[in-house]
Design an enzyme around this catalytic site. Structure first.
Site, PDB file in Angstrom:
ATOM      1  N   CYS A  43       0.586  -1.425   0.102  1.00 46.07           N
ATOM      2  CA  CYS A  43      -0.083   0.015   0.115  1.00 46.07           C
ATOM      3  C   CYS A  43       0.887   1.355   0.014  1.00 46.07           C
ATOM      4  O   CYS A  43       0.650   2.206  -0.832  1.00 46.07           O
ATOM      5  CB  CYS A  43      -0.942   0.014   1.167  1.00 46.07           C
ATOM      6  SG  CYS A  43      -1.870   1.452   1.597  1.00 46.07           S
ATOM      7  N   CYS A  48      -1.380   1.663  -3.128  1.00 45.43           N
ATOM      8  CA  CYS A  48      -2.649   2.952  -2.883  1.00 45.43           C
ATOM      9  C   CYS A  48      -2.131   4.223  -2.711  1.00 45.43           C
ATOM     10  O   CYS A  48      -2.629   5.086  -3.548  1.00 45.43           O
ATOM     11  CB  CYS A  48      -3.199   2.536  -1.350  1.00 45.43           C
ATOM     12  SG  CYS A  48      -3.605   0.801  -1.126  1.00 45.43           S
ATOM     13  N   LYS A  51       0.111   5.114  -6.036  1.00 47.30           N
ATOM     14  CA  LYS A  51      -1.007   5.308  -7.107  1.00 47.30           C
ATOM     15  C   LYS A  51      -2.045   6.409  -7.286  1.00 47.30           C
ATOM     16  O   LYS A  51      -1.955   6.900  -8.105  1.00 47.30           O
ATOM     17  CB  LYS A  51      -1.887   3.859  -6.847  1.00 47.30           C
ATOM     18  CG  LYS A  51      -3.013   3.685  -7.955  1.00 47.30           C
ATOM     19  CD  LYS A  51      -4.365   4.247  -7.577  1.00 47.30           C
ATOM     20  CE  LYS A  51      -4.550   4.073  -6.244  1.00 47.30           C
ATOM     21  NZ  LYS A  51      -5.218   2.651  -6.219  1.00 47.30           N
ATOM     22  N   TYR A 177      -8.736  -3.735 -11.128  1.00 52.91           N
ATOM     23  CA  TYR A 177      -8.448  -2.278 -10.445  1.00 52.91           C
ATOM     24  C   TYR A 177      -7.156  -1.780 -11.076  1.00 52.91           C
ATOM     25  O   TYR A 177      -7.045  -0.728 -11.439  1.00 52.91           O
ATOM     26  CB  TYR A 177      -8.081  -2.748  -9.005  1.00 52.91           C
ATOM     27  CG  TYR A 177      -9.355  -2.744  -8.072  1.00 52.91           C
ATOM     28  CD1 TYR A 177      -9.652  -1.736  -7.220  1.00 52.91           C
ATOM     29  CD2 TYR A 177      -9.836  -4.335  -7.660  1.00 52.91           C
ATOM     30  CE1 TYR A 177     -10.798  -2.203  -6.422  1.00 52.91           C
ATOM     31  CE2 TYR A 177     -10.894  -4.287  -6.966  1.00 52.91           C
ATOM     32  CZ  TYR A 177     -11.378  -3.365  -6.286  1.00 52.91           C
ATOM     33  OH  TYR A 177     -12.169  -3.406  -5.410  1.00 52.91           O
ATOM     34  N   GLU A 181      -6.664   1.593 -13.311  1.00 52.37           N
ATOM     35  CA  GLU A 181      -6.331   2.658 -12.554  1.00 52.37           C
ATOM     36  C   GLU A 181      -4.922   3.094 -13.455  1.00 52.37           C
ATOM     37  O   GLU A 181      -4.661   4.188 -13.809  1.00 52.37           O
ATOM     38  CB  GLU A 181      -6.117   2.373 -11.224  1.00 52.37           C
ATOM     39  CG  GLU A 181      -7.172   2.237 -10.642  1.00 52.37           C
ATOM     40  CD  GLU A 181      -6.757   1.787  -8.747  1.00 52.37           C
ATOM     41  OE1 GLU A 181      -5.690   1.567  -8.358  1.00 52.37           O
ATOM     42  OE2 GLU A 181      -7.762   1.895  -8.023  1.00 52.37           O
ATOM     43  N   HIS A 435     -26.919  20.841  -1.877  1.00 57.40           N
ATOM     44  CA  HIS A 435     -27.197  21.559  -2.962  1.00 57.40           C
ATOM     45  C   HIS A 435     -26.146  22.611  -3.243  1.00 57.40           C
ATOM     46  O   HIS A 435     -25.859  23.324  -2.366  1.00 57.40           O
ATOM     47  CB  HIS A 435     -28.529  21.880  -3.219  1.00 57.40           C
ATOM     48  CG  HIS A 435     -28.770  22.431  -4.484  1.00 57.40           C
ATOM     49  ND1 HIS A 435     -28.922  21.406  -5.558  1.00 57.40           N
ATOM     50  CD2 HIS A 435     -29.012  23.658  -5.044  1.00 57.40           C
ATOM     51  CE1 HIS A 435     -29.105  22.040  -6.679  1.00 57.40           C
ATOM     52  NE2 HIS A 435     -29.248  23.376  -6.474  1.00 57.40           N
ATOM     53  N   GLU A 440     -25.956  14.555  -3.874  1.00 59.79           N
ATOM     54  CA  GLU A 440     -27.346  14.860  -3.413  1.00 59.79           C
ATOM     55  C   GLU A 440     -28.273  13.989  -4.318  1.00 59.79           C
ATOM     56  O   GLU A 440     -29.483  13.640  -3.783  1.00 59.79           O
ATOM     57  CB  GLU A 440     -27.997  16.248  -3.541  1.00 59.79           C
ATOM     58  CG  GLU A 440     -27.857  16.773  -4.946  1.00 59.79           C
ATOM     59  CD  GLU A 440     -28.366  18.299  -5.116  1.00 59.79           C
ATOM     60  OE1 GLU A 440     -29.169  18.511  -4.290  1.00 59.79           O
ATOM     61  OE2 GLU A 440     -27.764  19.042  -5.892  1.00 59.79           O
TER      62      GLU A 440
HETATM   63  P1  NDP Z   1      -7.584  -7.943 -10.493  1.00 65.94           P
HETATM   64  O1  NDP Z   1      -7.945  -9.667 -10.065  1.00 65.94           O
HETATM   65  O2  NDP Z   1      -8.533  -6.947  -9.873  1.00 65.94           O
HETATM   66  O3  NDP Z   1      -7.709  -8.160 -11.837  1.00 65.94           O
HETATM   67  C1  NDP Z   1      -7.030  -9.087 -12.761  1.00 65.94           C
HETATM   68  C2  NDP Z   1      -7.265  -8.789 -14.142  1.00 65.94           C
HETATM   69  O4  NDP Z   1      -6.458  -9.480 -14.898  1.00 65.94           O
HETATM   70  C3  NDP Z   1      -8.730  -9.371 -14.561  1.00 65.94           C
HETATM   71  O5  NDP Z   1      -9.197  -8.575 -15.334  1.00 65.94           O
HETATM   72  C4  NDP Z   1      -8.592 -10.597 -14.992  1.00 65.94           C
HETATM   73  O6  NDP Z   1      -9.411 -11.219 -15.849  1.00 65.94           O
HETATM   74  C5  NDP Z   1      -7.227 -10.391 -15.853  1.00 65.94           C
HETATM   75  N1  NDP Z   1      -6.578 -11.570 -15.955  1.00 65.94           N
HETATM   76  C6  NDP Z   1      -6.145 -12.598 -15.082  1.00 65.94           C
HETATM   77  N2  NDP Z   1      -5.158 -13.375 -15.359  1.00 65.94           N
HETATM   78  C7  NDP Z   1      -5.040 -13.237 -16.909  1.00 65.94           C
HETATM   79  C8  NDP Z   1      -4.146 -13.983 -17.679  1.00 65.94           C
HETATM   80  N3  NDP Z   1      -3.524 -14.846 -17.683  1.00 65.94           N
HETATM   81  N4  NDP Z   1      -4.108 -13.223 -19.049  1.00 65.94           N
HETATM   82  C9  NDP Z   1      -4.895 -11.983 -19.212  1.00 65.94           C
HETATM   83  N5  NDP Z   1      -5.721 -11.393 -18.397  1.00 65.94           N
HETATM   84  C10 NDP Z   1      -5.862 -12.011 -16.894  1.00 65.94           C
HETATM   85  O7  NDP Z   1      -5.846  -7.769 -10.203  1.00 65.94           O
HETATM   86  P2  NDP Z   1      -5.342  -6.443 -10.070  1.00 65.94           P
HETATM   87  O8  NDP Z   1      -3.897  -7.003 -10.437  1.00 65.94           O
HETATM   88  O9  NDP Z   1      -5.863  -5.404 -11.140  1.00 65.94           O
HETATM   89  O10 NDP Z   1      -5.120  -6.140  -8.492  1.00 65.94           O
HETATM   90  C11 NDP Z   1      -4.918  -6.987  -7.475  1.00 65.94           C
HETATM   91  C12 NDP Z   1      -5.847  -6.812  -6.454  1.00 65.94           C
HETATM   92  O11 NDP Z   1      -5.318  -5.614  -5.776  1.00 65.94           O
HETATM   93  C13 NDP Z   1      -7.226  -6.413  -6.799  1.00 65.94           C
HETATM   94  O12 NDP Z   1      -8.132  -7.458  -6.685  1.00 65.94           O
HETATM   95  C14 NDP Z   1      -7.566  -5.426  -5.425  1.00 65.94           C
HETATM   96  O13 NDP Z   1      -8.385  -6.208  -4.476  1.00 65.94           O
HETATM   97  C15 NDP Z   1      -6.220  -4.987  -5.188  1.00 65.94           C
HETATM   98  N6  NDP Z   1      -6.388  -3.594  -5.454  1.00 65.94           N
HETATM   99  C16 NDP Z   1      -7.277  -2.567  -5.050  1.00 65.94           C
HETATM  100  C17 NDP Z   1      -7.286  -1.319  -5.420  1.00 65.94           C
HETATM  101  C18 NDP Z   1      -8.165  -0.204  -4.716  1.00 65.94           C
HETATM  102  O14 NDP Z   1      -8.805  -0.493  -3.758  1.00 65.94           O
HETATM  103  N7  NDP Z   1      -8.481   0.805  -5.450  1.00 65.94           N
HETATM  104  C19 NDP Z   1      -6.276  -0.818  -6.279  1.00 65.94           C
HETATM  105  C20 NDP Z   1      -5.303  -1.723  -6.906  1.00 65.94           C
HETATM  106  C21 NDP Z   1      -5.543  -3.031  -6.447  1.00 65.94           C
HETATM  107  P3  NDP Z   1     -10.880 -11.838 -15.567  1.00 65.94           P
HETATM  108  O15 NDP Z   1     -11.606 -10.614 -14.741  1.00 65.94           O
HETATM  109  O16 NDP Z   1     -11.323 -12.402 -16.674  1.00 65.94           O
HETATM  110  O17 NDP Z   1     -10.371 -13.008 -14.700  1.00 65.94           O
END
Ligand code: NDP
Length: 450
Positions: A43, A48, A51, A177, A181, A435, A440
């Site tokens: 984080c 976080c 980012k 995510y 982002e 407002h 709102e």
């Molecule tokens: P996520 O699990 O959110 O997303 C991973 C993405 O990659 C999905 O779209 C997934 O597709 C795709 N994917 C997975 N494997 C493959 C593959 N082999 N080939 C192609 N695409 C693939 O992971 P992130 O890395 O974005 O983030 C990790 C975690 O960190 C998040 O789950 C979240 O909990 C946390 N996070 C939170 C944030 C916040 O609160 N603002 C900010 C950043 C991270 P599919 O959907 O089809 O599985």
């Protein structure tokens, strides 16, 4: 003489580990925390906080454009990536220091180095043995890149925070995510950005109206979103990376960022050796109190793969401290966990999506509004904010609130309190709006979606 060196030995000084350690110490426990990388974990260092700083940086490009509608003349502008990264690094170093101080003031001993569990009550840090009544595993997670030819040329979010230069063209793979982002960040700072997602529509698991609205808004901004697309191979030609897609097309870029999920960082800790049960993806299997299959070993945060969110890890850490050292066995709650994707624009959400609610056989009433924010009546920007309420028709309880638009996270945080109090739609309606705000709208939606 005490039986053990410590009451609690925490492995990992990220958000969860630090909170559990400090709270346990405040309840009178003797605590040590081992950290091999950086204080504050993902984080603070590569998640976080940096980012969000980059999200602020990226937003200035729109702010400068929008200023004209309000009478401002803004001259030539450019972004100095190196300065941005240097300033960000300075702030992260300051935070590392704050974490060290907080732990020190709480009486927690910090051991810098790699920890390994050798038996249920013994941990070694760089070869030196320490004994503890309880061990808490809070080692976090690490990004994964799928094994495709040329994957070694790609980067992950870890490296993206330290690039020497802003890429002129960048490809992001993944529609979660981190993917959305970083698409907003790179595009906002001036990088020609492609985002590839292997499915029909990104942000799987979010409300469909959020997913569709965000895709529209990102495309309007000029981000090249490509769904049902993936990279088959990456070739490095000089300084350029050539990505060959599953549709046969190629895209050339200076950087390819994989945001395809994170895996628990539980290797080389000795967990299997002492019988701690791991799930298939390496996550520590825990009960509702975060206890592992070994009685005195607990685990919290990303390495348990429950909800990979900083505030959840913190709540789990608090719960463990209360359970072990405050005579208050506590299960962290996972109901109505609000979350925000800091995309451009932001997406905020709490509670059930419409699809979830229907799948669970709720009879739902849907309220939805889409409007141009007041600010953009003068800027001319064609941006839409979307807000949506999912209501249980049987008892009027609000089951979910969803939003795409500026400050979605700031707005949804308050609504999460209302949902946790069991607020009904009638109570939303009885609440006076502020407002003029976007927020709102959440208390003025009256017409059900047909
Ligand atoms: P996520 O699990 O959110 O997303 C991973 C993405 O990659 C999905 O779209 C997934 O597709 C795709 N994917 C997975 N494997 C493959 C593959 N082999 N080939 C192609 N695409 C693939 O992971 P992130 O890395 O974005 O983030 C990790 C975690 O960190 C998040 O789950 C979240 O909990 C946390 N996070 C939170 C944030 C916040 O609160 N603002 C900010 C950043 C991270 P599919 O959907 O089809 O599985």
């Amino acid at each position: 003489m005490a039986q053990y060196d410590y009451d609690l030995f925490t492995i990992g000084a990220g958000s969860g580990g630090v909170r559990a350690s400090r709270m346990s110490a405040s309840f009178g426990a003797k605590v040590a925390v081992a950290e091999e990388r950086y204080l504050g974990g993902t984080c603070v260092n590569v998640g976080c906080i940096p980012k969000k700083l980059l999200v602020y940086a990226a937003h200035f490009s729109e702010d400068f454009e929008d200023a004209a509608g309000f009478g401002w003349t803004v001259g030539e502008r450019s972004v100095d990536w190196r300065k941005l990264i240097a300033n960000k690094n300075k702030e992260i170093s300051r935070l590392n220091g704050v974490y060290r101080k907080l732990l020190g003031e709480a009486g927690v001993e910090i051991l810098d180095g790699h920890a390994e569990i050798v038996d249920p009550h013994t941990v070694t840090v760089d070869g030196k043995r320490h004994t503890a009544k309880y061990i808490l595993v809070a080692v976090g997670s690490w990004p994964v890149v799928p094994k495709i030819p040329g994957a070694e040329h790609a980067i992950t979010s870890n490296e993206a925070f330290h690039l020497a230069a802003l890429p002129a063209r960048g490809i992001i793979v993944g529609g979660g995510y981190i993917g959305v982002e970083f698409a907003g960040i790179l595009h906002g700072l001036g990088c020609h950005t492609y985002q590839l997602y292997r499915g029909e529509l990104f942000l799987r698991g979010f409300d469909d109206d959020i997913r569709r609205t965000l895709a529209d808004e990102m495309r309007k901004r000029g981000i090249d979103l490509r769904f049902n697309r993936d990279i088959k191979r990456i070739d490095k030609v000089g300084d350029i990376l050539k990505a060959t897609l599953n549709d046969g097309n190629t895209i050339e870029a200076n950087q390819i960022l994989y945001a395809t999920g994170r895996v628990p960082l539980t290797q080389n800790l000795g967990l299997e050796r002492i019988g701690v049960r791991l799930k298939n993806n390496g996550a520590v299997a825990v009960d509702e109190y975060s206890k592992s299959s070994v009685d005195n070993i607990y685990a919290i945060g990303d390495c348990t793969d429950r909800l990979m969110l900083t505030p959840v890890a913190i709540a789990e850490g608090m719960a463990v401290a209360n359970t072990l050292f405050n005579n208050k066995p506590t299960k962290p709650g996972y109901l109505n966990v609000p979350t925000t994707v800091f995309s451009a624009p932001n997406c905020g959400t709490v509670g059930l999506t419409e699809q979830d609610a229907r799948q669970r056989n709720f009879q739902v009433d849907i309220y939805r509004t889409s409007f141009r924010p007041l600010k953009h009546t003068l800027t001319g920007r064609h941006e839409q904010t979307m807000m949506k309420l999912v209501v249980d028709a049987a008892n009027d309880r609000v089951l979910g609130c969803h939003m795409v638009g500026p400050d979605a996270g700031e707005i949804i945080q308050g609504l999460a309190v209302a949902l946790n109090c069991g607020a009904t739609k009638a109570q939303f309606d009885a609440t006076i709006g502020i407002h003029p705000t976007a927020a709102e709208e959440f208390v003025t939606m009256r017409t059900k979606v047909a």
